[in-house]
Design a protein around this motif. Structure first.
Motif, PDB file in Angstrom:
ATOM      1  N   LEU A  27       0.884  -1.159   0.000  1.00  0.00           N
ATOM      2  CA  LEU A  27       0.000   0.000   0.000  1.00  0.00           C
ATOM      3  C   LEU A  27       0.918   1.203   0.000  1.00  0.00           C
ATOM      4  O   LEU A  27       1.744   1.356   0.910  1.00  0.00           O
ATOM      5  N   GLN A  28       0.812   2.035  -1.029  1.00  0.00           N
ATOM      6  CA  GLN A  28       1.799   3.091  -1.224  1.00  0.00           C
ATOM      7  C   GLN A  28       1.183   4.484  -1.215  1.00  0.00           C
ATOM      8  O   GLN A  28       0.105   4.711  -1.768  1.00  0.00           O
ATOM      9  N   LYS A  29       1.903   5.366  -0.584  1.00  0.00           N
ATOM     10  CA  LYS A  29       1.625   6.794  -0.620  1.00  0.00           C
ATOM     11  C   LYS A  29       0.144   7.121  -0.398  1.00  0.00           C
ATOM     12  O   LYS A  29      -0.502   7.750  -1.222  1.00  0.00           O
ATOM     13  N   MET A  30      -0.362   6.694   0.747  1.00  0.00           N
ATOM     14  CA  MET A  30      -1.745   6.995   1.129  1.00  0.00           C
ATOM     15  C   MET A  30      -1.724   8.233   2.023  1.00  0.00           C
ATOM     16  O   MET A  30      -1.290   8.167   3.174  1.00  0.00           O
ATOM     17  N   TYR A  31      -2.164   9.339   1.461  1.00  0.00           N
ATOM     18  CA  TYR A  31      -2.151  10.619   2.165  1.00  0.00           C
ATOM     19  C   TYR A  31      -3.421  11.395   1.864  1.00  0.00           C
ATOM     20  O   TYR A  31      -3.950  11.332   0.745  1.00  0.00           O
ATOM     21  N   PHE A  32      -3.864  12.163   2.865  1.00  0.00           N
ATOM     22  CA  PHE A  32      -5.073  12.984   2.726  1.00  0.00           C
ATOM     23  C   PHE A  32      -4.837  14.357   3.329  1.00  0.00           C
ATOM     24  O   PHE A  32      -4.251  14.474   4.410  1.00  0.00           O
TER      25      PHE A  32
END
Length: 158
Positions: free
Chosen positions: A81-86
């Motif tokens: 799971l890559q680069k999960m940003y909010f």
């Protein structure tokens, strides 16, 4: 709100979003996604087999992003799971949960057996979501993400 596949024209907005979130959270710039060479060309980086990257869009503004791809330097059938940003304005609205569900569904579609992730110790809300979605803490890193400043490792079976 719309969750969709990344488009080439999203590259600049996605890179700026990821860098902003990391700076806002006080994350190191070295050893995290901030310094990834692929950050400015996310569309191209995920335009390959068994890889997908998604953005959350609202009123023509990207509020968040996440993706899955084969875990680098890992011969097992494991994706990351890559680069999960909010952005802050997207948090607390259930968007992270929806995005994670979409990523896990895509990983299953790609026939991966497990999903791995790395995060920061103080990203407690994210860890709580990951646990809720079946991730468990593991003691050692897997593969080679290059994110040596992210010392929390989690793994989920699909």
């Amino acid at each position: 709100m719309n969750i969709r596949n990344i488009r080439k024209g999203d590259n600049g907005q996605v890179a700026a979003l990821i860098r902003k979130v990391l700076v806002d959270l006080g994350a190191p710039k070295v050893g995290t996604a901030y310094a990834d060479v692929t950050l400015d060309s996310m569309f191209e980086n995920y335009d390959r087999p068994r890889a997908a990257y998604f953005v959350v869009e609202e009123n023509d503004k990207i509020l968040g992003c996440a993706g899955v791809a084969q875990l680098d330097n890992c011969e097992d059938n494991i994706c990351e799971l890559q680069k999960m940003y909010f952005l802050e304005e997207a948090r607390g609205r259930g968007i992270g949960s929806k995005m994670l569900q979409i990523c896990l569904e895509k990983a299953r579609e790609f026939n991966f057996e497990m999903v791995y992730l790395e995060t920061m110790p103080y990203m407690k809300a994210a860890q709580k979501l990951y646990e809720k979605m079946g991730f468990e803490y593991i003691d050692e890193p897997m593969g080679d993400t290059g994110h040596y400043s992210c010392p929390v490792y989690m793994l989920a079976k699909l």
